[in-house]
Design a protein around this motif. Structure first.
Motif, short mmCIF file in Angstrom:
data_model
loop_
_atom_site.label_atom_id
_atom_site.label_comp_id
_atom_site.label_asym_id
_atom_site.label_seq_id
_atom_site.Cartn_x
_atom_site.Cartn_y
_atom_site.Cartn_z
N ARG A 1 47.33 36.05 34.30
CA ARG A 1 48.33 36.93 33.69
C ARG A 1 47.93 38.39 33.87
N ILE A 2 46.66 38.65 33.64
CA ILE A 2 46.17 40.01 33.73
C ILE A 2 46.16 40.47 35.19
N GLY A 3 45.75 39.57 36.08
CA GLY A 3 45.71 39.91 37.50
C GLY A 3 47.09 40.28 38.04
N ILE A 4 48.10 39.50 37.67
CA ILE A 4 49.47 39.78 38.11
C ILE A 4 49.93 41.12 37.54
N TYR A 5 49.65 41.33 36.26
CA TYR A 5 50.04 42.58 35.60
C TYR A 5 49.41 43.79 36.28
N LEU A 6 48.11 43.74 36.53
CA LEU A 6 47.42 44.88 37.14
C LEU A 6 48.00 45.18 38.52
N ALA A 7 48.34 44.13 39.27
CA ALA A 7 48.92 44.33 40.59
C ALA A 7 50.30 44.96 40.49
N GLU A 8 51.11 44.50 39.54
CA GLU A 8 52.46 45.06 39.37
C GLU A 8 52.41 46.51 38.89
N LYS A 9 51.44 46.82 38.05
CA LYS A 9 51.32 48.19 37.56
C LYS A 9 50.70 49.13 38.60
N GLY A 10 50.04 48.54 39.60
CA GLY A 10 49.29 49.37 40.54
C GLY A 10 48.11 50.03 39.87
N MET A 11 47.53 49.32 38.90
CA MET A 11 46.48 49.90 38.08
C MET A 11 45.10 49.68 38.71
N GLU A 12 44.36 50.76 38.85
CA GLU A 12 43.00 50.71 39.37
C GLU A 12 42.07 51.33 38.33
N GLY A 13 40.79 51.27 38.60
CA GLY A 13 39.83 51.89 37.70
C GLY A 13 39.25 50.95 36.67
N ILE A 14 39.70 49.68 36.66
CA ILE A 14 39.11 48.68 35.78
C ILE A 14 38.14 47.85 36.60
N GLU A 15 36.89 47.81 36.20
CA GLU A 15 35.90 47.00 36.91
C GLU A 15 36.15 45.53 36.59
N ARG A 16 36.36 44.73 37.61
CA ARG A 16 36.68 43.30 37.42
C ARG A 16 35.46 42.46 37.78
N ILE A 17 35.01 41.68 36.82
CA ILE A 17 33.78 40.89 36.97
C ILE A 17 34.17 39.41 36.86
N ALA A 18 34.06 38.70 37.96
CA ALA A 18 34.51 37.30 38.02
C ALA A 18 33.35 36.35 37.74
N PHE A 19 33.60 35.40 36.85
CA PHE A 19 32.66 34.31 36.62
C PHE A 19 32.94 33.20 37.62
N ASP A 20 31.94 32.37 37.86
CA ASP A 20 32.07 31.22 38.75
C ASP A 20 32.09 29.96 37.91
N ALA A 21 33.25 29.31 37.84
CA ALA A 21 33.39 28.13 36.98
C ALA A 21 32.50 26.99 37.44
N MET A 22 32.13 26.99 38.70
CA MET A 22 31.32 25.91 39.23
C MET A 22 29.82 26.14 39.03
N ASP A 23 29.47 27.32 38.51
CA ASP A 23 28.08 27.67 38.25
C ASP A 23 27.74 27.32 36.80
N GLU A 24 26.77 26.43 36.60
CA GLU A 24 26.43 25.98 35.25
C GLU A 24 25.93 27.14 34.37
N GLY A 25 25.37 28.15 34.98
CA GLY A 25 24.87 29.28 34.20
C GLY A 25 25.96 30.20 33.68
N SER A 26 27.18 30.07 34.22
CA SER A 26 28.27 30.95 33.80
C SER A 26 28.62 30.77 32.34
N GLY A 27 28.55 29.52 31.88
CA GLY A 27 28.89 29.24 30.49
C GLY A 27 27.98 30.00 29.53
N LYS A 28 26.70 30.03 29.82
CA LYS A 28 25.76 30.74 28.95
C LYS A 28 26.00 32.24 28.97
N ARG A 29 26.29 32.77 30.16
CA ARG A 29 26.54 34.20 30.26
C ARG A 29 27.83 34.58 29.54
#
Length: 227
Positions: free
Chosen positions: A14-42
């Motif tokens: 939802r947020i990704g679509i919104y940011l693209a439609e707004k043409g909004m930049e300047g927000i640092e996007r940090i993606a987690f990896d769902a397949m990485d077991e350590g992501s849950g702890k982080r």
């Protein structure tokens, strides 16, 4: 600001679509990896709720509801307008957004109770999956009916809104991740979906192959799709 996300997942999309439609930049996007077991702890270290998306503002406030994030960003960056200039327009956007959000909720329950993705993590229930599937379909029916009133081409009429972002993320995830088709008889909603899929904002990041192997084919896995 920082946005923590699984960029292909239902609520972050939802947020990704919104940011693209707004043409909004300047927000640092940090993606987690769902397949990485350590992501849950982080993620737990980031938020006690252990969910994404999470928007961290410049002042350190963390917003963990996708709807709250959308409205927060829209208040801070009102142009181009995506909620409505008048109280009536804003009320319509929120009404449509509520219907799409409830559809996403029921889709999620259907997945949790009827998909192999969650079979080892929580109790499965064919009855609960069937109820959620029917409830998901009812919300799609409501969106189709509301489109008759607004007339399109967007959910709220002639302007794109937050509601389009929420609905697109839901239908996109249902179809692409779990293989749940949009019922053909919902012609107005189908026409809207076909048009919106052509927009650059609707280009979804790829789903992890290991996830798709277990997720795709939800109607067959749960033995229910009410169409």
């Amino acid at each position: 600001m920082k946005l923590y996300e699984l960029d292909w997942a239902l609520y972050p999309r939802r947020i990704g679509i919104y940011l693209a439609e707004k043409g909004m930049e300047g927000i640092e996007r940090i993606a987690f990896d769902a397949m990485d077991e350590g992501s849950g702890k982080r993620l737990k270290a980031l938020s006690a709720l252990g969910t994404v998306p999470v928007l961290e503002t410049e002042g350190g406030c963390r917003i963990r509801s996708s709807i709250a994030i959308l409205e927060y960003l829209e208040e801070r960056f009102p142009e181009p307008d995506m909620i409505g200039h008048t109280p009536e327009e804003r009320a319509l956007t929120r009404e449509l957004m509520s219907v799409a959000d409830e559809a996403a909720l029921h889709l999620g329950i259907w997945c949790h109770k009827g998909s192999p993705v969650f079979a080892g993590a929580e109790e499965q229930s064919e009855d609960a999956a069937r109820f959620a599937a029917h409830s998901y379909r009812r919300q799609l029916d409501r969106l189709d009916l509301l489109l008759r009133e607004t007339g399109g081409p967007f959910l709220g009429g002639d302007r794109i809104s937050l509601a389009d972002c929420v609905a697109m993320a839901t239908l996109e995830f249902a179809e692409g991740a779990y293989g749940v088709p949009l019922p053909q008889e919902l012609e107005r909603l189908g026409a809207w979906y076909t048009r919106f899929k052509e927009r650059p904002s609707a280009c979804c990041p790829p789903y992890p192959a290991a996830f798709l192997e277990r997720a795709y084919g939800l109607p067959q896995h749960s033995r229910c799709w009410p169409v």
